[in-house]
Design a protein around this motif. Structure first.
Motif, PDB file in Angstrom:
ATOM      1  N   GLY A   1      12.827 123.254   2.706  1.00 21.35           N
ATOM      2  CA  GLY A   1      13.391 122.132   1.850  1.00 21.35           C
ATOM      3  C   GLY A   1      13.087 120.921   2.690  1.00 21.35           C
ATOM      4  O   GLY A   1      12.576 121.037   3.884  1.00 21.35           O
ATOM      5  N   THR A   2      12.883 119.737   2.295  1.00 17.35           N
ATOM      6  CA  THR A   2      12.736 118.046   3.659  1.00 17.35           C
ATOM      7  C   THR A   2      13.601 117.193   2.804  1.00 17.35           C
ATOM      8  O   THR A   2      13.586 116.820   1.620  1.00 17.35           O
ATOM      9  CB  THR A   2      12.037 118.658   3.603  1.00 17.35           C
ATOM     10  N   ILE A   3      13.679 116.227   3.610  1.00 17.53           N
ATOM     11  CA  ILE A   3      14.513 114.634   3.372  1.00 17.53           C
ATOM     12  C   ILE A   3      12.640 114.090   3.565  1.00 17.53           C
ATOM     13  O   ILE A   3      11.947 113.620   4.761  1.00 17.53           O
ATOM     14  CB  ILE A   3      15.268 114.209   3.766  1.00 17.53           C
ATOM     15  N   SER A   4      12.134 113.158   2.059  1.00 14.83           N
ATOM     16  CA  SER A   4      10.878 113.199   2.109  1.00 14.83           C
ATOM     17  C   SER A   4      11.094 111.986   1.420  1.00 14.83           C
ATOM     18  O   SER A   4      10.783 111.981   0.551  1.00 14.83           O
ATOM     19  CB  SER A   4      10.154 114.019   1.287  1.00 14.83           C
ATOM     20  N   ASN A   5      10.479 111.116   2.904  1.00 16.36           N
ATOM     21  CA  ASN A   5      10.973 109.208   2.209  1.00 16.36           C
ATOM     22  C   ASN A   5      10.083 108.993   3.186  1.00 16.36           C
ATOM     23  O   ASN A   5      10.318 107.567   3.553  1.00 16.36           O
ATOM     24  CB  ASN A   5      12.482 108.566   2.671  1.00 16.36           C
ATOM     25  N   PHE A   6       8.577 109.449   3.389  1.00 18.51           N
ATOM     26  CA  PHE A   6       7.317 108.108   3.959  1.00 18.51           C
ATOM     27  C   PHE A   6       8.465 108.825   5.128  1.00 18.51           C
ATOM     28  O   PHE A   6       6.923 107.837   6.411  1.00 18.51           O
ATOM     29  CB  PHE A   6       7.179 106.981   3.657  1.00 18.51           C
ATOM     30  N   GLY A   7       8.604 109.083   5.708  1.00 23.93           N
ATOM     31  CA  GLY A   7       8.739 109.184   7.526  1.00 23.93           C
ATOM     32  C   GLY A   7       8.888 111.123   7.490  1.00 23.93           C
ATOM     33  O   GLY A   7       8.039 111.447   7.966  1.00 23.93           O
ATOM     34  N   ASN A   8       9.477 111.008   8.360  1.00 20.80           N
ATOM     35  CA  ASN A   8      10.083 112.863   8.384  1.00 20.80           C
ATOM     36  C   ASN A   8       9.775 113.782   7.180  1.00 20.80           C
ATOM     37  O   ASN A   8      10.621 114.330   6.874  1.00 20.80           O
ATOM     38  CB  ASN A   8      11.202 112.667   9.178  1.00 20.80           C
ATOM     39  N   GLU A   9       8.218 114.269   7.805  1.00 17.54           N
ATOM     40  CA  GLU A   9       8.353 115.416   6.766  1.00 17.54           C
ATOM     41  C   GLU A   9       7.915 117.252   7.322  1.00 17.54           C
ATOM     42  O   GLU A   9       7.851 117.816   6.845  1.00 17.54           O
ATOM     43  CB  GLU A   9       6.964 115.448   5.900  1.00 17.54           C
ATOM     44  N   LYS A  10       9.720 117.242   8.243  1.00 13.62           N
ATOM     45  CA  LYS A  10       9.790 118.061   9.391  1.00 13.62           C
ATOM     46  C   LYS A  10      10.950 118.963   8.011  1.00 13.62           C
ATOM     47  O   LYS A  10      11.223 119.003   6.562  1.00 13.62           O
ATOM     48  CB  LYS A  10      10.657 117.989   9.552  1.00 13.62           C
ATOM     49  N   LEU A  11       9.670 120.354   7.583  1.00 12.58           N
ATOM     50  CA  LEU A  11       9.912 121.182   6.618  1.00 12.58           C
ATOM     51  C   LEU A  11      10.994 122.534   7.210  1.00 12.58           C
ATOM     52  O   LEU A  11      10.568 122.654   8.270  1.00 12.58           O
ATOM     53  CB  LEU A  11       8.556 122.545   5.880  1.00 12.58           C
ATOM     54  N   THR A  12      12.392 122.294   6.651  1.00 12.09           N
ATOM     55  CA  THR A  12      13.131 124.067   6.757  1.00 12.09           C
ATOM     56  C   THR A  12      13.111 124.805   5.955  1.00 12.09           C
ATOM     57  O   THR A  12      12.788 124.672   4.842  1.00 12.09           O
ATOM     58  CB  THR A  12      14.394 123.426   6.650  1.00 12.09           C
TER      59      THR A  12
ATOM     60  N   GLN B   1      10.956 136.388  10.156  1.00  8.35           N
ATOM     61  CA  GLN B   1      11.965 135.197   9.725  1.00  8.35           C
ATOM     62  C   GLN B   1      10.754 134.034   9.510  1.00  8.35           C
ATOM     63  O   GLN B   1       9.370 134.691   9.172  1.00  8.35           O
ATOM     64  CB  GLN B   1      11.963 134.486  11.035  1.00  8.35           C
ATOM     65  N   GLY B   2      11.186 133.114   8.812  1.00  7.17           N
ATOM     66  CA  GLY B   2      10.781 131.650   7.930  1.00  7.17           C
ATOM     67  C   GLY B   2       9.845 131.089   9.463  1.00  7.17           C
ATOM     68  O   GLY B   2      10.137 131.083  10.633  1.00  7.17           O
ATOM     69  N   PRO B   3       9.203 130.660   9.284  1.00  5.51           N
ATOM     70  CA  PRO B   3       8.741 129.822  10.334  1.00  5.51           C
ATOM     71  C   PRO B   3       9.371 128.289  10.914  1.00  5.51           C
ATOM     72  O   PRO B   3      10.548 128.034   9.973  1.00  5.51           O
ATOM     73  CB  PRO B   3       6.917 128.598   9.962  1.00  5.51           C
ATOM     74  N   GLU B   4       9.827 128.393  12.118  1.00  4.65           N
ATOM     75  CA  GLU B   4      10.462 127.407  12.427  1.00  4.65           C
ATOM     76  C   GLU B   4       9.780 126.587  13.128  1.00  4.65           C
ATOM     77  O   GLU B   4       8.956 126.266  14.301  1.00  4.65           O
ATOM     78  CB  GLU B   4      11.787 127.898  13.430  1.00  4.65           C
ATOM     79  N   PHE B   5      10.482 124.563  12.414  1.00  4.36           N
ATOM     80  CA  PHE B   5       9.589 123.407  13.428  1.00  4.36           C
ATOM     81  C   PHE B   5       9.950 123.538  15.151  1.00  4.36           C
ATOM     82  O   PHE B   5      11.158 123.441  15.070  1.00  4.36           O
ATOM     83  CB  PHE B   5      10.385 122.524  12.662  1.00  4.36           C
ATOM     84  N   LEU B   6       8.981 123.152  15.373  1.00  4.82           N
ATOM     85  CA  LEU B   6       8.434 123.416  16.501  1.00  4.82           C
ATOM     86  C   LEU B   6       8.520 121.292  16.679  1.00  4.82           C
ATOM     87  O   LEU B   6       9.530 120.672  18.068  1.00  4.82           O
ATOM     88  CB  LEU B   6       7.447 123.489  17.668  1.00  4.82           C
ATOM     89  N   THR B   7       7.059 120.535  16.834  1.00  3.00           N
ATOM     90  CA  THR B   7       7.213 119.076  16.495  1.00  3.00           C
ATOM     91  C   THR B   7       6.232 118.587  15.519  1.00  3.00           C
ATOM     92  O   THR B   7       5.708 119.642  14.611  1.00  3.00           O
ATOM     93  CB  THR B   7       6.489 119.138  17.958  1.00  3.00           C
ATOM     94  N   TYR B   8       6.064 117.671  15.090  1.00  5.31           N
ATOM     95  CA  TYR B   8       4.752 117.303  14.557  1.00  5.31           C
ATOM     96  C   TYR B   8       4.618 115.751  15.634  1.00  5.31           C
ATOM     97  O   TYR B   8       4.972 114.914  15.897  1.00  5.31           O
ATOM     98  CB  TYR B   8       5.360 117.026  13.680  1.00  5.31           C
ATOM     99  N   PHE B   9       3.044 115.644  14.906  1.00  6.48           N
ATOM    100  CA  PHE B   9       2.434 113.858  15.434  1.00  6.48           C
ATOM    101  C   PHE B   9       1.983 113.155  14.098  1.00  6.48           C
ATOM    102  O   PHE B   9       1.713 113.978  12.463  1.00  6.48           O
ATOM    103  CB  PHE B   9       1.705 114.475  15.940  1.00  6.48           C
TER     104      PHE B   9
END
Lengths: 114, 114
Positions: free
Chosen positions: A92-103, B41-49
């Motif tokens: 899941g993620t908050i997708s708002n044209f910015g942070n697309e980090k997935l949990t 485990q599922g993938p864990e976010f580290l960083t993004y560009f």
């Protein structure tokens, strides 16, 4: 931050039967929920995704349902086949044209019994 | 373009050594992500560009970890003074702007610290 829980951790079904995997999320602002399939030793691959403005999405034998009120979403695989055996991850993620980090959830190992 | 490429595929290193991994994303993708996946485990976010700008770093990314994407194309992830707890699969993924929410993952670099 977002927390995604996934159940069950393992699932075995007879070939031809249906499989259901469930995930819950904590952040009500989350609005994008993809599902990934990871075969042994291979990369995770996106199989289906859903946005919060719809309640269900279907692609052949795979469907995803979303209940925003209860903050849970589910993957449904019908007419299962041996090649469906893999580990499945929800995210899941908050997708708002910015942070697309997935949990990601912790994964479900699905075994299809021939 | 054959997808997201990661090198090396496997790396065994002694504790205390430095290691560097490389990720080449799909050429038109402007977003690049690093995740870490441990067994079961599922993938864990580290960083993004986004392009060459590093927009977010996880708290998981200690001072021993550094990532760069100098020209907005390939990226490197360096781990200094490796510890046994760093042993994991390091996954890179890329995507193209806000309209393509689906990541494409690379095959990963499996790090073993002995």
């Amino acid at each position: 931050g977002e927390n995604v829980e996934q159940h069950p951790s393992t699932l075995s079904v007879q070939e031809g039967d249906s499989a259901v995997i469930k995930c819950t999320y904590s952040d009500s602002a989350s609005n994008y929920f993809p599902w990934y399939k990871q075969e042994l030793g291979k990369r995770p691959q996106l199989i289906i995704d859903i946005r919060s403005n719809v309640g269900e999405k279907k692609d052949q034998r795979i469907a995803v349902t979303l209940n925003k009120t209860a903050k849970h979403f589910s993957l449904h695989i019908t007419e299962t086949q041996p090649e469906d055996s893999a580990v499945y991850f929800c995210a899941g993620t908050i997708s708002n044209f910015g942070n697309e980090k997935l949990t990601f959830g912790t994964g479900t190992r699905l075994t299809i019994i021939p | 373009d054959t997808g997201v490429s990661q090198n090396p595929r496997h790396k065994i290193t002694k504790r205390g050594q430095n290691v560097t991994f490389r990720c080449d994303p799909i050429s038109e993708h402007n977003r690049l992500y690093w995740y870490r996946q441990t067994l079961g485990q599922g993938p864990e976010f580290l960083t993004y560009f986004q392009n060459e700008a590093q927009l977010e770093k996880s708290r998981l990314l200690s001072d021993r970890f550094s990532a760069e994407r100098p020209k907005g194309s390939f990226s490197t992830l360096e781990i200094q003074r490796t510890e046994q707890g760093d042993s994991a699969m390091y996954l890179c993924a890329s995507s193209f702007d806000a309209n393509n929410y689906g990541y494409t993952f690379g095959s990963g670099t499996r790090l073993t610290v002995v």
